[in-house]
Structure formats: C-alpha cells, structure tokens
Design a protein around this motif. Sequence first.
Motif, PDB file in Angstrom:
ATOM      1  N   PHE A 122      17.566  -2.239  32.547  1.00 58.15           N
ATOM      2  CA  PHE A 122      18.299  -3.421  32.092  1.00 58.15           C
ATOM      3  C   PHE A 122      19.599  -3.455  32.897  1.00 58.15           C
ATOM      4  N   ILE A 123      19.777  -4.511  33.682  1.00 52.74           N
ATOM      5  CA  ILE A 123      20.966  -4.645  34.526  1.00 52.74           C
ATOM      6  C   ILE A 123      21.825  -5.795  34.012  1.00 52.74           C
ATOM      7  N   LEU A 124      23.102  -5.529  33.793  1.00 52.78           N
ATOM      8  CA  LEU A 124      24.070  -6.553  33.414  1.00 52.78           C
ATOM      9  C   LEU A 124      25.053  -6.719  34.575  1.00 52.78           C
ATOM     10  N   ASP A 125      24.936  -7.814  35.296  1.00 48.69           N
ATOM     11  CA  ASP A 125      25.690  -8.044  36.530  1.00 48.69           C
ATOM     12  C   ASP A 125      26.389  -9.418  36.449  1.00 48.69           C
ATOM     13  N   SER A 126      27.647  -9.481  36.069  1.00 45.95           N
ATOM     14  CA  SER A 126      28.562  -8.399  35.761  1.00 45.95           C
ATOM     15  C   SER A 126      28.883  -8.423  34.267  1.00 45.95           C
ATOM     16  N   ALA A 127      29.372  -7.304  33.761  1.00 41.85           N
ATOM     17  CA  ALA A 127      29.669  -7.198  32.328  1.00 41.85           C
ATOM     18  C   ALA A 127      30.873  -8.029  31.932  1.00 41.85           C
ATOM     19  N   VAL A 128      31.778  -8.320  32.878  1.00 39.73           N
ATOM     20  CA  VAL A 128      33.074  -8.903  32.506  1.00 39.73           C
ATOM     21  C   VAL A 128      33.371 -10.259  33.139  1.00 39.73           C
ATOM     22  N   ALA A 129      32.461 -10.807  33.920  1.00 40.53           N
ATOM     23  CA  ALA A 129      32.743 -12.090  34.579  1.00 40.53           C
ATOM     24  C   ALA A 129      33.050 -13.179  33.558  1.00 40.53           C
ATOM     25  N   LEU A 130      32.252 -13.275  32.510  1.00 38.77           N
ATOM     26  CA  LEU A 130      32.469 -14.289  31.469  1.00 38.77           C
ATOM     27  C   LEU A 130      33.567 -13.870  30.500  1.00 38.77           C
ATOM     28  N   TYR A 131      33.736 -12.585  30.337  1.00 37.21           N
ATOM     29  CA  TYR A 131      34.811 -12.027  29.506  1.00 37.21           C
ATOM     30  C   TYR A 131      36.167 -12.462  30.043  1.00 37.21           C
ATOM     31  N   ARG A 132      36.319 -12.467  31.359  1.00 43.20           N
ATOM     32  CA  ARG A 132      37.614 -12.761  31.975  1.00 43.20           C
ATOM     33  C   ARG A 132      37.992 -14.235  31.879  1.00 43.20           C
ATOM     34  N   VAL A 133      37.016 -15.114  31.703  1.00 39.55           N
ATOM     35  CA  VAL A 133      37.323 -16.551  31.657  1.00 39.55           C
ATOM     36  C   VAL A 133      37.247 -17.110  30.238  1.00 39.55           C
ATOM     37  N   ASP A 134      36.942 -16.274  29.262  1.00 34.79           N
ATOM     38  CA  ASP A 134      36.865 -16.722  27.874  1.00 34.79           C
ATOM     39  C   ASP A 134      38.274 -16.883  27.317  1.00 34.79           C
ATOM     40  N   ASP A 135      38.474 -17.943  26.518  1.00 30.77           N
ATOM     41  CA  ASP A 135      39.795 -18.194  25.959  1.00 30.77           C
ATOM     42  C   ASP A 135      39.999 -17.543  24.593  1.00 30.77           C
ATOM     43  N   MET A 136      39.071 -16.691  24.181  1.00 32.59           N
ATOM     44  CA  MET A 136      39.206 -15.959  22.929  1.00 32.59           C
ATOM     45  C   MET A 136      40.388 -14.987  23.033  1.00 32.59           C
ATOM     46  N   LYS A 137      41.038 -14.703  21.922  1.00 35.15           N
ATOM     47  CA  LYS A 137      42.134 -13.746  21.926  1.00 35.15           C
ATOM     48  C   LYS A 137      41.640 -12.384  22.392  1.00 35.15           C
ATOM     49  N   SER A 138      42.517 -11.648  23.075  1.00 33.45           N
ATOM     50  CA  SER A 138      42.120 -10.401  23.708  1.00 33.45           C
ATOM     51  C   SER A 138      41.551  -9.390  22.719  1.00 33.45           C
ATOM     52  N   VAL A 163      20.306   1.617  31.832  1.00 32.26           N
ATOM     53  CA  VAL A 163      21.162   0.448  31.693  1.00 32.26           C
ATOM     54  C   VAL A 163      22.257   0.531  32.752  1.00 32.26           C
ATOM     55  N   ILE A 164      22.312  -0.482  33.607  1.00 33.83           N
ATOM     56  CA  ILE A 164      23.292  -0.534  34.689  1.00 33.83           C
ATOM     57  C   ILE A 164      24.216  -1.722  34.438  1.00 33.83           C
ATOM     58  N   VAL A 165      25.519  -1.482  34.378  1.00 35.78           N
ATOM     59  CA  VAL A 165      26.477  -2.578  34.246  1.00 35.78           C
ATOM     60  C   VAL A 165      27.397  -2.566  35.464  1.00 35.78           C
ATOM     61  N   THR A 166      27.532  -3.706  36.111  1.00 33.72           N
ATOM     62  CA  THR A 166      28.499  -3.805  37.197  1.00 33.72           C
ATOM     63  C   THR A 166      29.810  -4.324  36.631  1.00 33.72           C
ATOM     64  N   ASN A 167      30.896  -3.973  37.301  1.00 31.54           N
ATOM     65  CA  ASN A 167      32.216  -4.290  36.780  1.00 31.54           C
ATOM     66  C   ASN A 167      33.154  -4.642  37.926  1.00 31.54           C
ATOM     67  N   GLN A 168      34.190  -5.383  37.598  1.00 35.30           N
ATOM     68  CA  GLN A 168      35.168  -5.825  38.582  1.00 35.30           C
ATOM     69  C   GLN A 168      36.431  -4.966  38.490  1.00 35.30           C
ATOM     70  N   ILE A 169      37.373  -5.222  39.380  1.00 32.88           N
ATOM     71  CA  ILE A 169      38.605  -4.432  39.405  1.00 32.88           C
ATOM     72  C   ILE A 169      39.824  -5.349  39.342  1.00 32.88           C
ATOM     73  N   TYR A 170      40.960  -4.741  39.045  1.00 35.80           N
ATOM     74  CA  TYR A 170      42.242  -5.439  39.139  1.00 35.80           C
ATOM     75  C   TYR A 170      43.291  -4.443  39.600  1.00 35.80           C
ATOM     76  N   ASN A 171      44.387  -4.971  40.108  1.00 36.52           N
ATOM     77  CA  ASN A 171      45.475  -4.122  40.593  1.00 36.52           C
ATOM     78  C   ASN A 171      46.538  -3.985  39.511  1.00 36.52           C
ATOM     79  N   ALA A 172      46.913  -2.760  39.218  1.00 38.07           N
ATOM     80  CA  ALA A 172      47.972  -2.481  38.247  1.00 38.07           C
ATOM     81  C   ALA A 172      49.068  -1.696  38.955  1.00 38.07           C
ATOM     82  N   PHE A 173      50.301  -1.928  38.548  1.00 31.47           N
ATOM     83  CA  PHE A 173      51.438  -1.247  39.169  1.00 31.47           C
ATOM     84  C   PHE A 173      52.116  -0.356  38.142  1.00 31.47           C
ATOM     85  N   ASP A 174      52.390   0.898  38.543  1.00 26.35           N
ATOM     86  CA  ASP A 174      53.056   1.814  37.624  1.00 26.35           C
ATOM     87  C   ASP A 174      54.564   1.596  37.659  1.00 26.35           C
TER      88      ASP A 174
END
Length: 234
Positions: A122-138, A163-174
């Motif tokens: 079962f492959i979920l490609d990507s797990a967060v693409a729709l998560y990132r554009v949803d207007d639901m509260k975090s 089960v394979i899930v692909t995921n995206q990245i973001y840049n965070a600054f310390d």
Amino acid sequence: MKVLANFEDNHKIPTNSSIDNLLNGGFEKGTVTQIFGPPSSGKSNIALCLAVNVAKSGKKAIYMDTEGGISIDRIKQIAGSDFSQVANNIMVFEPTTFQEQGENIGAIELWLRKNHADTDIFILDSAVALYRVDDMKSSRLNKELGKQMGILSKIARSFDIAVIVTNQIYNAFDDEGNNDIRAVGGMVLQYWSKVIIQLERGEETNQRIATLKRHRSIGEGRQAVFRINSRGIN
C-alpha cells in the motif's frame, strides 16, 4: 478508483536497485516506511518501481496518488513488456481533499479484510500534499493525520503488507540562524514510521542519495547511491 495476481514467501519487496542493499534486501512487509526528500529526489520513482514489482509478481499493489501526478507512460516505461499484467494489478486512488484521503484509507482497510492475501503493498504518495493545503486548524489536522497513520500501521501489521508513505520537506531555522531540513508532519509521521529514508540529489545528473535515518535492525546513516533512468531506478 482506477485499476491499472505471488511474491515468493519472503518478507521484503525489492526495488532491483542499490536501495535493496541499504535495506538488506528490500522494503519490509508488516511495517510503515517513510521516504522523504525534496521535489524530484526520486520518491515517486521508488514508489512506482515497488508497485510494478509487486504487480509483476501477481500480487495487488494499492497506490494512492494525492498530487494527481501519477503517469501511465512512466508505469509503461518501468513495466516494459509486462505492462498488461501490471496494469491489472495496480489499484489507483486519487483523493482530492485531506478528508477524502482519510475516507479512502478507511475504505481500503475494510476491503483488505477480505482481499489481503492477494495484496503485498500500500503506497501513499504523498501523505501530506493535501494536509498542507487544508484549511482545517493545525490541531485537528494533526489529529486526523495521526488517525490515518494509525490505520496504515494497523493495515501493515494485521495484513502483513508493506506500507510506504512518501513525504515532503521544509526548511527550519534554529536560534543561531542555521538552516535545518525537516520532514513535514513532525512527530506524527515520525512516530508511526518504523523505517525512515531521506533522499537527496547527487552531484551528477539523475544521481540520488538515499540515507537511512531510522531502522529497527540497521544502523542509522547508512547510504546508497542510485540513478533515475527510463526503466525506473538502478
């Protein structure tokens, strides 16, 4: 749903590339593996190669495409002369909202109760693409993401499916201004993913580097170099 039937009785699914060496044979059934990296780093190519290899073996592969980018032509390239057999053994779902993604995962779990013996991945490609554009509260988003990942973990363990899930990245600054690359989904995806692989682009054309960030029996930091080509990856 689009419909695009046996692996030998082993517990790993190969990609037929150097990534198999990284994982001591391939992607494990019965667990959730997360693959994360920047765009064009090879996430979907690995996922498609796994789906095609399962389909060639005669088993079913479930492929959930949340970005609307799955290419039939690419599947034809990877499958080669076996495309007709492969097309009949890949089930493709294309949810358009994060809520629909969750509903599809729930429906697939119910379907697998009667059909898991015929299904290896079962492959979920990507797990967060729709998560990132949803207007639901975090907070609600994270709760829903955790619910979906919990069901995927249950599917892996209950039905012995990879089960394979692909995921995206973001840049965070310390605090010191240093740039840190992180996977989207934070602790939620990290908690449920028992194997985690990070992908990066190499210095040469089509070269990619896979780094093992978590595994139950292999040390972290292990790497494999692979290339993306017309037949998938090698």
